[in-house]
Design a protein around this motif. Structure first.
Motif, PDB file in Angstrom:
ATOM      1  N   ARG A 254       0.827  -1.218   0.000  1.00 30.32           N
ATOM      2  CA  ARG A 254       0.000   0.000   0.000  1.00 30.32           C
ATOM      3  C   ARG A 254       0.858   1.265   0.000  1.00 30.32           C
ATOM      4  NH1 ARG A 254      -4.547  -1.978  -2.078  1.00 30.32           N
ATOM      5  NH2 ARG A 254      -5.165  -3.862  -0.966  1.00 30.32           N
ATOM      6  N   ASP A 255       2.088   1.140  -0.454  1.00 26.53           N
ATOM      7  CA  ASP A 255       2.996   2.279  -0.605  1.00 26.53           C
ATOM      8  C   ASP A 255       2.695   2.944  -1.945  1.00 26.53           C
ATOM      9  OD1 ASP A 255       5.168   3.992  -1.130  1.00 26.53           O
ATOM     10  OD2 ASP A 255       6.585   2.688  -0.083  1.00 26.53           O
ATOM     11  N   ARG A 256       2.492   4.269  -1.937  1.00 26.33           N
ATOM     12  CA  ARG A 256       2.135   4.954  -3.179  1.00 26.33           C
ATOM     13  C   ARG A 256       3.201   4.809  -4.250  1.00 26.33           C
ATOM     14  NH1 ARG A 256      -0.180  10.898  -2.306  1.00 26.33           N
ATOM     15  NH2 ARG A 256       1.775  11.150  -1.159  1.00 26.33           N
ATOM     16  N   ARG A 257       4.452   4.614  -3.843  1.00 25.75           N
ATOM     17  CA  ARG A 257       5.510   4.418  -4.849  1.00 25.75           C
ATOM     18  C   ARG A 257       5.327   3.099  -5.587  1.00 25.75           C
ATOM     19  NH1 ARG A 257      10.870   5.104  -5.603  1.00 25.75           N
ATOM     20  NH2 ARG A 257      11.497   3.778  -3.899  1.00 25.75           N
ATOM     21  N   HIS A 258       4.566   2.163  -5.008  1.00 24.50           N
ATOM     22  CA  HIS A 258       4.304   0.890  -5.674  1.00 24.50           C
ATOM     23  C   HIS A 258       3.026   0.918  -6.509  1.00 24.50           C
ATOM     24  CE1 HIS A 258       6.877  -1.215  -2.366  1.00 24.50           C
ATOM     25  NE2 HIS A 258       7.611  -0.781  -3.368  1.00 24.50           N
ATOM     26  N   ALA A 259       2.277   1.992  -6.441  1.00 25.06           N
ATOM     27  CA  ALA A 259       1.086   2.111  -7.284  1.00 25.06           C
ATOM     28  C   ALA A 259       1.540   2.302  -8.724  1.00 25.06           C
ATOM     29  CB  ALA A 259       0.241   3.297  -6.843  1.00 25.06           C
ATOM     30  N   PRO A 260       1.071   1.462  -9.655  1.00 27.98           N
ATOM     31  CA  PRO A 260       1.534   1.585 -11.043  1.00 27.98           C
ATOM     32  C   PRO A 260       1.303   2.984 -11.592  1.00 27.98           C
ATOM     33  CG  PRO A 260       0.233  -0.416 -10.758  1.00 27.98           C
ATOM     34  CD  PRO A 260       0.077   0.382  -9.497  1.00 27.98           C
TER      35      PRO A 260
END
Length: 489
Positions: A254-260
């Motif tokens: 749920r880290d925004r850096r991992h959001a595509p």
């Protein structure tokens, strides 16, 4: 004991599965290759025959050795033929439902001592393992493509893996001539967790207009020495594959850096999947090479900032007149940080361009909100005359190279600090799995912990993304005066 692994089943004989079968056969093990139907089986046989033929042509195999490898592999469309295998590894599509169904069948068919392995690159090994009655005998064994060439194997243990089994599988990987890295069951493991996050970050910066595609690729390839720029690499991996991995990472963290990055979703939806579809970030064209060094139409240049003498000398030798900032046609400010405050204090702020020299081949050319297009073009030409490749970018914290590199290094520190993997294993994984010239901790030693920490602070202040804040361990090391993370007791 690795001697217990003598007969290996490989389920799925696409390019990856056939390569894995070849690796086992080359090491002297008997291999049973399984495919869903006769047509797929023949394609798998063709992959194996073609790969070994290329190895002969390149001198890596002799004809007799190739014949022995092919003789060790049998082909079947029946999972029942795996009943006596000591190890079965699957290389079927990255769909959890498919893998869980397969492992349920393998659990029923294979003898109780058989180790069941998944070649997944990012899915939960635990979720696959619990579909069986032997979850302690299920591991991840992630090979890299092409399997006969790439030396890295990520061995993934879960919280329910039997004691010693991961070590046995790692020993088997060594028997295959590979370098194993043993890790826990986290989405993406080591390589994809670090690599895909960096690639996704590059896509986000592209969307934000920090720099263009060719500039970012050139910056990371020539400035850091990476084999490929992020967008060329995304096209090679496949944008659909990259998007799916990022979805798995985000679902777990749920880290925004991992959001595509939205652009990934958009390209995938449009069917632009990279090289395999004929277009992705690049659509038929290749990454841009150096352009001509035509002389800019400016008469005088002011070079400001530390270490600017060498750059100024090259311009002087090329016939450009040195002038004071108030009088120069173009003002070039060498700086590691944004230059807007400097520009605002000049009589002609539109003439100022920031310049960040990276290594000995790249110069990031940073335009402020006040910089004129003419000044930016002139600075680009001056950089080429000085013998560097210009990367045009906006005047933002850490510009391009460091804005991508420092968060990647920060992720590696967090990974180590969590106890997930050792420093040496993380470095080995990124060098062997990605072809990087240095591992992240080797890069940290070269750049200096304080430099990276301060750069991350600047990035956090600019973008306010929590994951860009320096890892607590990095902050503590700098505060304590520790020069290398390797110096920890």
């Amino acid at each position: 004991m690795t001697g217990a692994f003598e007969t290996v089943g490989v389920v799925g004989l696409g390019t990856m599965g056939a390569g894995i079968a070849e690796v086992f056969a080359l090491a002297g093990l008997a291999v049973i290759g399984v495919e869903a139907d006769l047509a797929a089986l023949e394609r798998g046989r063709g992959h194996l025959e073609g790969s070994t033929a290329k190895a002969v042509a390149k001198g890596r195999l002799g004809e007799a050795e190739r014949a022995e490898i092919l003789a060790r592999v049998s082909f079947t469309t029946s999972l029942e033929d795996l009943a006596g295998a000591d190890l079965v590894i699957e290389a079927i599509p990255e769909v959890m439902e498919f893998k869980r169904a397969l492992f349920t069948d393998l659990d029923r068919i294979c003898k109780p001592s058989t180790v069941l392995a998944t070649n997944t690159s990012s899915l939960s090994v635990t979720e696959i393992a619990v579909t069986t009655t032997r979850p302690g005998r299920v591991v991840g064994m992630h090979f890299f493509n092409p399997a006969p060439v790439m030396k890295l194997v990520e061995v993934v243990r879960t919280v329910i893996t039997e004691d010693g089994l991961a070590e046995e599988v790692a020993d088997l990987a060594r028997r295959l001539g590979k370098t194993p890295v043993t890790v826990g069951d986290r989405a993406g493991f080591v390589v994809n967790r670090l690599l895909l996050t960096y690639l996704n970050h590059a896509a986000v910066l592209l969307e934000n207009g920090l720099a263009d595609r060719d500039g970012i690729d050139a910056a990371m390839r020539l400035g850091v020495g990476l084999p490929m720029g992020p967008f060329a690499l995304l096209d090679l991996i496949g944008l659909d594959t990259s998007y799916e991995v990022m979805c798995v990472l985000f679902q777990e963290s749920r880290d925004r850096r991992h959001a595509p990055a939205p652009i990934l979703r958009e390209l995938v939806t449009a069917g632009l999947l990279g090289r395999k579809s004929g277009g992705g970030f690049y659509r038929g064209e290749q990454p841009a090479g150096p352009l001509s060094t035509s002389k800019p139409s400016v008469g005088s240049v002011a070079v400001l900032g530390e270490d600017g003498d060498g750059f100024a000398d090259k311009l002087s030798a090329a016939g450009f007149k040195s002038a004071a900032a108030a009088d120069a046609d173009v003002v070039v400010a060498l700086s590691r940080t944004p230059v807007i405050e400097l520009a605002a204090g000049l009589a002609h702020p539109e003439r100022l361009v920031g310049l960040h020299l990276v290594g000995d081949r790249i110069a990031e050319v940073a335009s402020t909100v006040l910089t004129s297009p003419e000044a930016a073009r002139a600075a680009e030409g001056l950089v080429r005359i000085a013998g560097r490749t210009p990367v045009l970018c906006r005047d933002r914290a850490e510009f391009v190279v460091d804005a991508l590199l420092y968060p990647y290094l920060n992720d590696a520190v967090r990974m180590y600090d969590s106890g997930y993997a050792a420093i040496e294993d993380i470095d080995a994984a990124m060098k062997l799995g990605c072809g990087y010239p240095s591992g992240p901790f080797e890069m940290l030693d070269e750049l200096g912990l304080e430099t990276v920490r301060d750069g991350l602070r600047a990035l956090y202040a600019e973008y306010r993304e929590p994951s860009l804040a320096p890892a607590p361990l990095l902050d503590q090391l700098v505060t304590a005066g520790v020069r290398s993370i390797r110096d920890l007791p």
